[in-house]
Design an enzyme around this catalytic site. Sequence first.
Site, PDB file in Angstrom:
ATOM      1  CB  SER A 143      -0.809  -0.129   1.118  1.00  0.00           C
ATOM      2  OG  SER A 143      -1.348   1.064   1.709  1.00  0.00           O
ATOM      3  CE1 TYR A 156      -4.750  -2.346   4.895  1.00  0.00           C
ATOM      4  CE2 TYR A 156      -3.391  -0.368   4.524  1.00  0.00           C
ATOM      5  CZ  TYR A 156      -4.111  -1.479   4.224  1.00  0.00           C
ATOM      6  OH  TYR A 156      -4.119  -1.540   2.608  1.00  0.00           O
TER       7      TYR A 156
HETATM    8  P1  NAD Z   1     -11.408  -6.458  -0.173  1.00  0.00           P
HETATM    9  O1  NAD Z   1     -12.057  -6.273   0.959  1.00  0.00           O
HETATM   10  O2  NAD Z   1     -12.333  -6.388  -1.508  1.00  0.00           O
HETATM   11  O3  NAD Z   1     -10.892  -8.089  -0.403  1.00  0.00           O
HETATM   12  C1  NAD Z   1     -10.192  -8.561   0.499  1.00  0.00           C
HETATM   13  C2  NAD Z   1     -10.176  -9.904   0.456  1.00  0.00           C
HETATM   14  O4  NAD Z   1      -9.471 -10.680   1.483  1.00  0.00           O
HETATM   15  C3  NAD Z   1     -11.581 -10.427   0.877  1.00  0.00           C
HETATM   16  O5  NAD Z   1     -12.261 -11.338  -0.259  1.00  0.00           O
HETATM   17  C4  NAD Z   1     -11.524 -11.233   2.352  1.00  0.00           C
HETATM   18  O6  NAD Z   1     -12.493 -12.322   2.293  1.00  0.00           O
HETATM   19  C5  NAD Z   1      -9.994 -11.764   2.104  1.00  0.00           C
HETATM   20  N1  NAD Z   1      -9.615 -12.110   3.449  1.00  0.00           N
HETATM   21  C6  NAD Z   1      -9.453 -11.307   4.442  1.00  0.00           C
HETATM   22  N2  NAD Z   1      -8.862 -12.080   5.358  1.00  0.00           N
HETATM   23  C7  NAD Z   1      -8.577 -13.464   4.919  1.00  0.00           C
HETATM   24  C8  NAD Z   1      -7.858 -14.480   5.449  1.00  0.00           C
HETATM   25  N3  NAD Z   1      -7.535 -14.656   6.647  1.00  0.00           N
HETATM   26  N4  NAD Z   1      -7.738 -15.486   4.641  1.00  0.00           N
HETATM   27  C9  NAD Z   1      -7.966 -15.469   3.180  1.00  0.00           C
HETATM   28  N5  NAD Z   1      -8.479 -14.226   2.659  1.00  0.00           N
HETATM   29  C10 NAD Z   1      -8.785 -13.132   3.585  1.00  0.00           C
HETATM   30  O7  NAD Z   1     -10.394  -5.505  -0.065  1.00  0.00           O
HETATM   31  P2  NAD Z   1      -9.171  -5.129  -1.147  1.00  0.00           P
HETATM   32  O8  NAD Z   1      -9.277  -3.703  -1.469  1.00  0.00           O
HETATM   33  O9  NAD Z   1      -9.334  -5.671  -2.567  1.00  0.00           O
HETATM   34  O10 NAD Z   1      -7.899  -5.643  -0.592  1.00  0.00           O
HETATM   35  C11 NAD Z   1      -6.945  -6.312  -1.211  1.00  0.00           C
HETATM   36  C12 NAD Z   1      -5.474  -6.008  -0.636  1.00  0.00           C
HETATM   37  O11 NAD Z   1      -5.309  -4.606  -1.245  1.00  0.00           O
HETATM   38  C13 NAD Z   1      -5.474  -5.693   0.786  1.00  0.00           C
HETATM   39  O12 NAD Z   1      -4.077  -6.337   1.267  1.00  0.00           O
HETATM   40  C14 NAD Z   1      -5.418  -4.493   1.126  1.00  0.00           C
HETATM   41  O13 NAD Z   1      -4.687  -4.228   2.330  1.00  0.00           O
HETATM   42  C15 NAD Z   1      -4.887  -3.959  -0.076  1.00  0.00           C
HETATM   43  N6  NAD Z   1      -4.950  -2.795  -0.507  1.00  0.00           N
HETATM   44  C16 NAD Z   1      -6.271  -2.147  -0.708  1.00  0.00           C
HETATM   45  C17 NAD Z   1      -6.309  -0.686  -0.704  1.00  0.00           C
HETATM   46  C18 NAD Z   1      -7.474  -0.200  -1.246  1.00  0.00           C
HETATM   47  O14 NAD Z   1      -7.631   1.001  -1.255  1.00  0.00           O
HETATM   48  N7  NAD Z   1      -8.808  -0.915  -1.530  1.00  0.00           N
HETATM   49  C19 NAD Z   1      -5.252   0.128  -1.113  1.00  0.00           C
HETATM   50  C20 NAD Z   1      -3.877  -0.472  -0.963  1.00  0.00           C
HETATM   51  C21 NAD Z   1      -3.728  -1.724  -0.495  1.00  0.00           C
END
Ligand code: NAD
Length: 261
Positions: A143, A156
């Site tokens: 991130s 985080y």
């Molecule tokens: P999201 O909530 O759409 O997807 C996250 C997925 O992770 C979900 O389907 C959830 O069920 C799964 N998950 C959670 N705990 C888990 C576990 N213990 N085992 C297996 N799966 C698990 O969120 P996203 O935004 O797509 O996030 C994906 C990644 O991107 C994360 O690592 C998040 O920190 C990172 N990220 C997101 C953003 C943003 O703005 N959305 C920005 C930077 C980084």
Amino acid sequence: MRLDGKVAIVTGAASGIGRAMAHRFAAEGARVVIADVDQARSESAAAEIAAITRGHVLGLAMDVTDEDSVESGVARTIAEYGGVDILCSNAGNQIIGGIHELAYSDWKKVLAVHLDGSFLTTRACLRHMYPSGKGGCIIYTGSVHSKLASVLKAPYVTAKHGILGLCRAVAKEGAPHGVRAHVICPGFVRTPLVEKQIPEQAKILNMTAQDVVEKVMLKDTVDKQFTSTDEIAETAVFLAEQTTLALTGQSIMLSHGWFME
Ligand code: NAD
């Protein structure tokens, strides 16, 4: 097709960024495993992506914080598809709150998914990649918070900084085995993880939801745009398709200029 013959595991791929990466990998010819906590959500995402791409996509239940669950998911992948070439360690969660108010259990929940999950999935895949002699690529979803801090996000921010360290260690140790490692660092992406945060932050910061988007989330971008899941998926394909060790151990910022190195 850019990933023909490759096998990819994408954690947290029933939703958001992981789902977009899984979709794009399948469209580029990879056989893809969607590994998310819930079997039904993983299978449903896999079926939808397979139908659109006409690719090979398997959905399985994997809790990345559980050693047995990770080991059996990677073993199932190898049994089904004969190996694993790409791991996207992407599963994530978020719990916001001031450090002085955070429950210890919440701190641990965030570190468990991001850090324990990255370690366990990396270890399980390396144990296959090393003896295979084919190398591999491990892509972590970091991130902008791998490089800077924001208020209300201490667990985080800590976890995402930690992922940089793991990536660099994997790049060093993996190099003799042809394994590369990278961290993709997105700015805000409008996924369920972020949709949930908008009203939460609005309440804590005493702002409107619109102000959270404009004055907090997109404030420092060059174009006031969210990063898209497609932009991230394209970068993941680019990193996965490389054939030399020239590019390894890197963190790639996809933040619309929010953070510039
Ligand atoms: P999201 O909530 O759409 O997807 C996250 C997925 O992770 C979900 O389907 C959830 O069920 C799964 N998950 C959670 N705990 C888990 C576990 N213990 N085992 C297996 N799966 C698990 O969120 P996203 O935004 O797509 O996030 C994906 C990644 O991107 C994360 O690592 C998040 O920190 C990172 N990220 C997101 C953003 C943003 O703005 N959305 C920005 C930077 C980084």
